[in-house]
Design an enzyme around this catalytic site. Structure first.
Site, PDB file in Angstrom:
ATOM      1  N   GLU A 130      34.474  35.828  52.772  1.00  0.00           N
ATOM      2  CA  GLU A 130      33.510  34.900  52.163  1.00  0.00           C
ATOM      3  C   GLU A 130      32.792  34.001  53.169  1.00  0.00           C
ATOM      4  OE1 GLU A 130      35.785  32.962  49.042  1.00  0.00           O
ATOM      5  OE2 GLU A 130      36.252  34.872  48.080  1.00  0.00           O
TER       6      GLU A 130
ATOM      7  N   ASN B 190      34.638  40.680  53.776  1.00  0.00           N
ATOM      8  CA  ASN B 190      34.764  40.752  52.318  1.00  0.00           C
ATOM      9  C   ASN B 190      34.032  39.555  51.702  1.00  0.00           C
ATOM     10  OD1 ASN B 190      36.203  41.869  49.951  1.00  0.00           O
ATOM     11  ND2 ASN B 190      37.483  40.021  50.017  1.00  0.00           N
TER      12      ASN B 190
ATOM     13  N   HIS C 293      33.812  40.225  41.203  1.00  0.00           N
ATOM     14  CA  HIS C 293      34.258  39.334  40.124  1.00  0.00           C
ATOM     15  C   HIS C 293      33.073  39.161  39.173  1.00  0.00           C
ATOM     16  CE1 HIS C 293      38.083  38.391  41.962  1.00  0.00           C
ATOM     17  NE2 HIS C 293      37.475  38.112  43.102  1.00  0.00           N
TER      18      HIS C 293
ATOM     19  N   GLU D   7      38.118  43.363  44.623  1.00  0.00           N
ATOM     20  CA  GLU D   7      38.741  42.347  43.745  1.00  0.00           C
ATOM     21  C   GLU D   7      38.168  42.419  42.330  1.00  0.00           C
ATOM     22  OE1 GLU D   7      38.632  38.396  45.503  1.00  0.00           O
ATOM     23  OE2 GLU D   7      39.056  39.154  47.506  1.00  0.00           O
TER      24      GLU D   7
ATOM     25  N   ASP E 250      37.236  42.327  38.625  1.00  0.00           N
ATOM     26  CA  ASP E 250      37.605  41.904  37.271  1.00  0.00           C
ATOM     27  C   ASP E 250      36.313  41.533  36.544  1.00  0.00           C
ATOM     28  OD1 ASP E 250      37.176  39.305  38.369  1.00  0.00           O
ATOM     29  OD2 ASP E 250      39.317  38.865  38.457  1.00  0.00           O
TER      30      ASP E 250
HETATM   31  O1  G3I Z   1      51.638  27.724  45.913  1.00  0.00           O
HETATM   32  C1  G3I Z   1      51.342  26.637  45.035  1.00  0.00           C
HETATM   33  C2  G3I Z   1      52.564  26.149  44.353  1.00  0.00           C
HETATM   34  O2  G3I Z   1      53.433  25.619  45.334  1.00  0.00           O
HETATM   35  C3  G3I Z   1      52.178  25.088  43.327  1.00  0.00           C
HETATM   36  O3  G3I Z   1      53.308  24.684  42.630  1.00  0.00           O
HETATM   37  C4  G3I Z   1      51.159  25.633  42.359  1.00  0.00           C
HETATM   38  C5  G3I Z   1      50.677  24.600  41.369  1.00  0.00           C
HETATM   39  O4  G3I Z   1      49.349  24.817  40.999  1.00  0.00           O
HETATM   40  O5  G3I Z   1      50.051  26.082  43.089  1.00  0.00           O
HETATM   41  C6  G3I Z   1      50.370  27.124  43.992  1.00  0.00           C
HETATM   42  O6  G3I Z   1      49.202  27.501  44.671  1.00  0.00           O
HETATM   43  C7  G3I Z   1      48.277  28.263  43.907  1.00  0.00           C
HETATM   44  C8  G3I Z   1      48.126  29.613  44.548  1.00  0.00           C
HETATM   45  O7  G3I Z   1      47.103  30.345  43.895  1.00  0.00           O
HETATM   46  C9  G3I Z   1      49.412  30.433  44.499  1.00  0.00           C
HETATM   47  O8  G3I Z   1      49.780  30.666  43.167  1.00  0.00           O
HETATM   48  C10 G3I Z   1      46.957  27.523  43.917  1.00  0.00           C
HETATM   49  O9  G3I Z   1      47.076  26.310  43.172  1.00  0.00           O
HETATM   50  C11 G3I Z   1      45.872  28.381  43.320  1.00  0.00           C
HETATM   51  O10 G3I Z   1      44.613  27.738  43.523  1.00  0.00           O
HETATM   52  C12 G3I Z   1      45.847  29.718  44.021  1.00  0.00           C
HETATM   53  O11 G3I Z   1      44.828  30.502  43.419  1.00  0.00           O
HETATM   54  C13 G3I Z   1      44.450  31.654  44.149  1.00  0.00           C
HETATM   55  C14 G3I Z   1      42.988  31.538  44.575  1.00  0.00           C
HETATM   56  O12 G3I Z   1      42.607  32.730  45.233  1.00  0.00           O
HETATM   57  C15 G3I Z   1      42.754  30.361  45.498  1.00  0.00           C
HETATM   58  O13 G3I Z   1      41.444  30.339  45.941  1.00  0.00           O
HETATM   59  C16 G3I Z   1      44.612  32.846  43.229  1.00  0.00           C
HETATM   60  O14 G3I Z   1      45.987  33.032  42.924  1.00  0.00           O
HETATM   61  C17 G3I Z   1      44.051  34.100  43.915  1.00  0.00           C
HETATM   62  O15 G3I Z   1      44.060  35.175  42.990  1.00  0.00           O
HETATM   63  C18 G3I Z   1      42.624  33.838  44.367  1.00  0.00           C
HETATM   64  O16 G3I Z   1      42.125  34.977  45.015  1.00  0.00           O
HETATM   65  C19 G3I Z   1      40.791  34.882  45.528  1.00  0.00           C
HETATM   66  C20 G3I Z   1      40.743  35.748  46.773  1.00  0.00           C
HETATM   67  O17 G3I Z   1      41.734  35.352  47.694  1.00  0.00           O
HETATM   68  C21 G3I Z   1      39.358  35.690  47.436  1.00  0.00           C
HETATM   69  N1  G3I Z   1      38.318  36.016  46.483  1.00  0.00           N
HETATM   70  C22 G3I Z   1      38.345  35.255  45.229  1.00  0.00           C
HETATM   71  C23 G3I Z   1      39.714  35.388  44.555  1.00  0.00           C
HETATM   72  C24 G3I Z   1      39.738  34.682  43.215  1.00  0.00           C
HETATM   73  O18 G3I Z   1      39.568  33.309  43.360  1.00  0.00           O
END
Ligand code: G3I
Length: 318
Positions: free
Chosen positions: A132, A173, A209, A237, A239
């Site tokens: 990105e 990506n 997405h 990715e 969806d």
């Molecule tokens: O690890 C912490 C945990 O310790 C905490 O308790 C919890 C409470 O909210 O949060 C956890 O972190 C989260 C993390 O996912 C792991 O589950 C974050 O809040 C959450 O924001 C994070 O979201 C991820 C997101 O990227 C962040 O930008 C999504 O799972 C993940 O699917 C998403 O993937 C991205 C790709 O990497 C790049 N392209 C877009 C795609 C969708 O946003």
């Protein structure tokens, strides 16, 4: 009925795959489907190879989460996509709030990329080395990397990754580059220039997405502009979200839209595979990011296949 990796492979693609995450692997009903390598030939860790997970403090690397996903791929005989080396998001604060010069941040990028890519050497089919880099208008995202180093942070990361694992396919990506437009043009210009300079780069990832009923026009023609440069490409990715609640009409349109994406990959020889950003609505990132939206995946939250599943299978078989 047809399994998705089986039909993708029969269609000449390398894989149909999915994102997964460590926290999901204790759900045995989930893993019963995830572990079927006739359904999924590839997995991507949704979080556990990111910078905040792998180098939370400078020079101290933790690979337990990434190793768990890598070993799952190995056990199941699936390809693994590394995600990711350099991204503005999910950075530890020591990176975002450090006081850097061009040369100190260059060394940090080189150390991070080479350490994580070396760690997984031999286990990864492809790496999202740079994730990105652009804003939606095609300008560079002004993150710590661009602000400190300028656009040459991209070849710095790619060169470090190539040295660390010469056999991994190295990708850039991004999202909102799937159809033609300013952002796709910016990416095309970047990768054209990298190729001209012999910077190691093998592919472009189109995240995909999407929103039900609102797919960009001209996917295949846009993707073919990239593969014409001698690059491969992948849908990384996928969806396709909707405004909840889902209805039969929305699910039917979603099936059409999944079909469109797979068909576009089918019509571009350099499209090596398709990854969904998790296969079940139970673990989709969408509802927590877009309030009131969801149902974006080919399986519902109870692991029941939606019409989208048949759209995917049918498009690979067409
Ligand atoms: O690890 C912490 C945990 O310790 C905490 O308790 C919890 C409470 O909210 O949060 C956890 O972190 C989260 C993390 O996912 C792991 O589950 C974050 O809040 C959450 O924001 C994070 O979201 C991820 C997101 O990227 C962040 O930008 C999504 O799972 C993940 O699917 C998403 O993937 C991205 C790709 O990497 C790049 N392209 C877009 C795609 C969708 O946003």
């Amino acid at each position: 009925t047809a399994k998705l990796q089986t039909v993708a492979k029969a269609a000449g693609k390398l894989y149909f795959g999915t994102a997964t995450d460590n926290s999901e692997l204790t759900d045995t009903a989930y893993t019963a489907i995830l572990d079927d390598n006739t359904m999924f030939g590839q997995i991507t860790p949704a979080n556990s190879m990111k910078w905040d997970a792998t180098e939370p403090t400078q020079g101290t690397f933790t690979f337990s989460g990434g190793d768990q996903i890598a070993s799952l791929a190995k056990t199941n005989g699936m390809l693994l996509r590394g995600h990711n080396c350099v991204w503005y998001n999910q950075l530890p604060s020591w990176v975002t709030s450090g006081t850097w010069t061009n040369s100190t941040l260059t060394a940090v990028i080189q150390n991070h990329c080479s350490t994580i890519v070396s760690h997984f050497k031999g286990q990864v089919y492809s790496w999202d080395v740079v994730n990105e880099p652009f804003n939606d208008d095609g300008t560079w995202r002004t993150d710590v990397f661009f602000n400190t180093i300028g656009e040459s942070y991209v070849p710095i990361a790619l060169n470090a990754a190539r040295t660390a694992d010469p056999n991994a396919k190295l990708y850039i990506n991004d999202y909102n580059i799937e159809g033609p437009g300013a952002k796709a043009t910016a990416m095309l210009n970047l990768v054209t220039s990298l190729k001209q300079q012999n910077v190691p780069l093998d592919g472009v990832g189109f995240q995909c997405h999407f929103i039900v009923g609102e797919l960009p026009q001209g996917l295949a023609a846009n993707w073919a502009r990239f593969t014409a440069l001698g690059l491969e490409m992948a849908v990384t990715e996928l969806d396709i979200r909707m405004t909840l609640p889902s209805t039969p009409a929305l699910l039917a349109q979603q099936k059409t839209d999944y079909t469109t994406v797979i068909s576009a990959c089918m019509s571009v020889a350099g499209c090596v595979g398709v990854t969904v950003w998790d296969w079940t609505d139970k673990y989709s990132w969408v509802p927590s990011t877009f309030s009131g939206q969801g149902a974006a995946c080919p399986w519902d939250q109870n692991f029941v296949r939606k019409p989208a599943y048949d759209g995917i299978a049918g498009a690979f078989q067409a």
